[in-house]
Design an enzyme around this catalytic site. Structure first.
Site, mmCIF file in Angstrom:
data_model
loop_
_atom_site.group_PDB
_atom_site.id
_atom_site.type_symbol
_atom_site.label_atom_id
_atom_site.label_comp_id
_atom_site.label_asym_id
_atom_site.label_seq_id
_atom_site.Cartn_x
_atom_site.Cartn_y
_atom_site.Cartn_z
ATOM 1 N N LYS A 35 27.995 44.307 98.442
ATOM 2 C CA LYS A 35 26.519 44.319 98.492
ATOM 3 C C LYS A 35 25.716 45.212 97.230
ATOM 4 C CE LYS A 35 27.696 48.703 101.147
ATOM 5 N NZ LYS A 35 28.140 49.014 102.635
ATOM 6 N N TYR A 245 9.155 66.987 77.405
ATOM 7 C CA TYR A 245 8.052 67.211 78.345
ATOM 8 C C TYR A 245 7.784 68.634 78.805
ATOM 9 C CZ TYR A 245 6.501 62.225 78.717
ATOM 10 O OH TYR A 245 6.100 60.971 78.266
HETATM 11 C C1 LIG Z 1 29.267 49.637 102.246
HETATM 12 C C2 LIG Z 1 30.162 49.412 103.511
HETATM 13 C C3 LIG Z 1 31.717 49.184 103.229
HETATM 14 C C4 LIG Z 1 32.169 49.603 101.892
HETATM 15 O O1 LIG Z 1 32.288 51.061 102.084
HETATM 16 P P1 LIG Z 1 32.940 51.733 100.830
HETATM 17 O O2 LIG Z 1 32.589 53.278 101.078
HETATM 18 O O3 LIG Z 1 32.023 51.358 99.477
HETATM 19 O O4 LIG Z 1 34.331 51.431 100.573
HETATM 20 C C5 LIG Z 1 32.241 48.794 104.444
HETATM 21 N N1 LIG Z 1 31.832 48.413 105.569
HETATM 22 C C6 LIG Z 1 30.496 48.411 105.644
HETATM 23 C C7 LIG Z 1 30.016 48.054 107.158
HETATM 24 C C8 LIG Z 1 29.700 49.012 104.878
HETATM 25 O O5 LIG Z 1 28.613 49.027 105.175
#
Ligand SMILES: *Cc1c(COP(=O)(O)O)cnc(C)c1O
Length: 347
Positions: A35, A245
């Protein structure tokens, strides 16, 4: 050209994948969660690389991410999107090789009525109170799902990054109980954290994301990213002169400083002002004054030679180190990495 460069080592991703696979029995499938543009690292090269390394199941969040991924991968890749089915997804599901994760009774009903391709996953809420069905909804869902080709039952742990949290075992038991409503369907509970917790948590498939990319809670991950920032200018400053700044840093002595081409617009948090560290090789170069949108000023008095680049992430500093300095987690460091960085992939 002195562009800030993000180097992504695919060989290190492979080592992390293998380390994760070795935590599980051979019968357990290791999928990949890609993702948010593969946690900011670039979904196209990483998805293709992981497919060639044998990964066959992929998760993203949105239907658009799923469509994008399906265009990159061969037809035998299984692509799920986690954020649930909405009515407007109908077109995409009929055209592309993608499957929704169904998270509510309403989504199941809409999905069975609207689509002719009936493959999907079902998510159980085991206690996070994010997406997924609770126990009473699940009983109802069992009937509704008769016309769906359910490929997977999913759960997600709330506290798997903390091995000693008793909530992990409670959620494991709840998942085992509720998922057993669907005896013949493959099951998946563990992201990276759950995979590290132990084999009880693995069921038929693990779903690592951050571990592939070298972050906690994977134990001793291989570092995947190197972020090199170009030095645009070098100056000597005198005692009592201010930097950046509002002059939030005033030097007590003379120093040599470097002005570096990256800033909060590239994902280096303003939290790093007057506290974060960049590196020249293995020598610490403290950040002086405020982080600007596109520039950072650092103290290079301890370097023997004038550098042309300094690193924010690399051998001397992991994503979790930088996260600590930024008051956040490695996930946010990765997903904030700016689009202006030149992304280079090597092996
Ligand atoms: C993001 C996510 C993962 C992966 O999680 P990590 O901690 O990055 O390994 C797996 N399952 C779901 C439902 C997620 O939202």
């Amino acid at each position: 050209m002195n562009l800030a460069t993000l180097n992504i080592n695919l060989g290190s991703i492979k080592k992390n994948l293998n380390q994760i696979q070795n935590l599980s029995d051979e019968t357990v499938e290791t999928s990949a969660v890609l993702k948010a543009n593969a946690y900011g690292l670039g979904v196209e090269p990483i998805a293709i690389f992981l497919f060639n390394e044998g990964v066959r199941t992929f998760f993203v969040s949105t239907v658009n991410e799923a469509v994008e991924l399906s265009a990159l991968l061969p037809k035998n890749a299984k692509i799920y999107y986690l954020n649930g089915y909405s009515l407007t997804d109908y077109q995409a599901i009929s055209e592309f090789n993608i499957m929704p994760v169904l998270n509510s009774i309403e989504q199941i009903t809409n999905f069975t009525q609207e689509t002719d391709r009936k493959q999907a996953a079902l998510q159980i809420d085991v206690g996070m109170k994010r997406l997924g069905l609770n126990q009473s909804e699940l009983l109802k869902a069992k009937n509704l799902c008769k016309s769906i080709d359910l490929n997977l039952i999913l759960g997600h742990l709330s506290s798997a990054d903390n091995e000693s949290d008793p909530v992990n075992l409670q959620q494991l038991k709840l998942f085992s109980n509720l998922a057993s409503f669907f005896p013949s369907i493959p099951k998946s509970l563990a992201a990276t954290g759950g995979t590290v917790l132990g084999e009880n948590y693995h069921f038929d498939m693990t779903r690592p994301g951050i571990g592939l990319f070298g972050g906690n809670p994977l134990k001793n991950p291989e570092k995947v990213v190197t972020l090199s920032l170009p030095v645009l200018q070098i100056k000597d400053i005198k005692a009592n002169e201010g930097v950046g700044y509002n002059h939030t840093f005033i030097s007590k002595r003379k120093r040599k400083i470097a002005i570096v081409g990256s800033g909060y617009a590239d994902g280096l948090s303003r939290q790093l002002s007057n506290s974060g560290i960049l590196y020249g090789g293995d020598v610490m170069c403290p950040i002086l004054g405020r982080i600007s949108m596109d520039l950072i000023t650092v103290d290079i008095s301890n370097l023997r030679e004038n550098p042309s680049f300094l690193t924010a992430l690399g051998p001397s500093q992991t994503i979790d180190d930088l996260a600590e300095q930024s008051a956040t987690i490695g996930y946010e460091i990765l997903t904030s990495l700016g689009s202006r960085y030149k992304r280079v992939y090597n092996y």
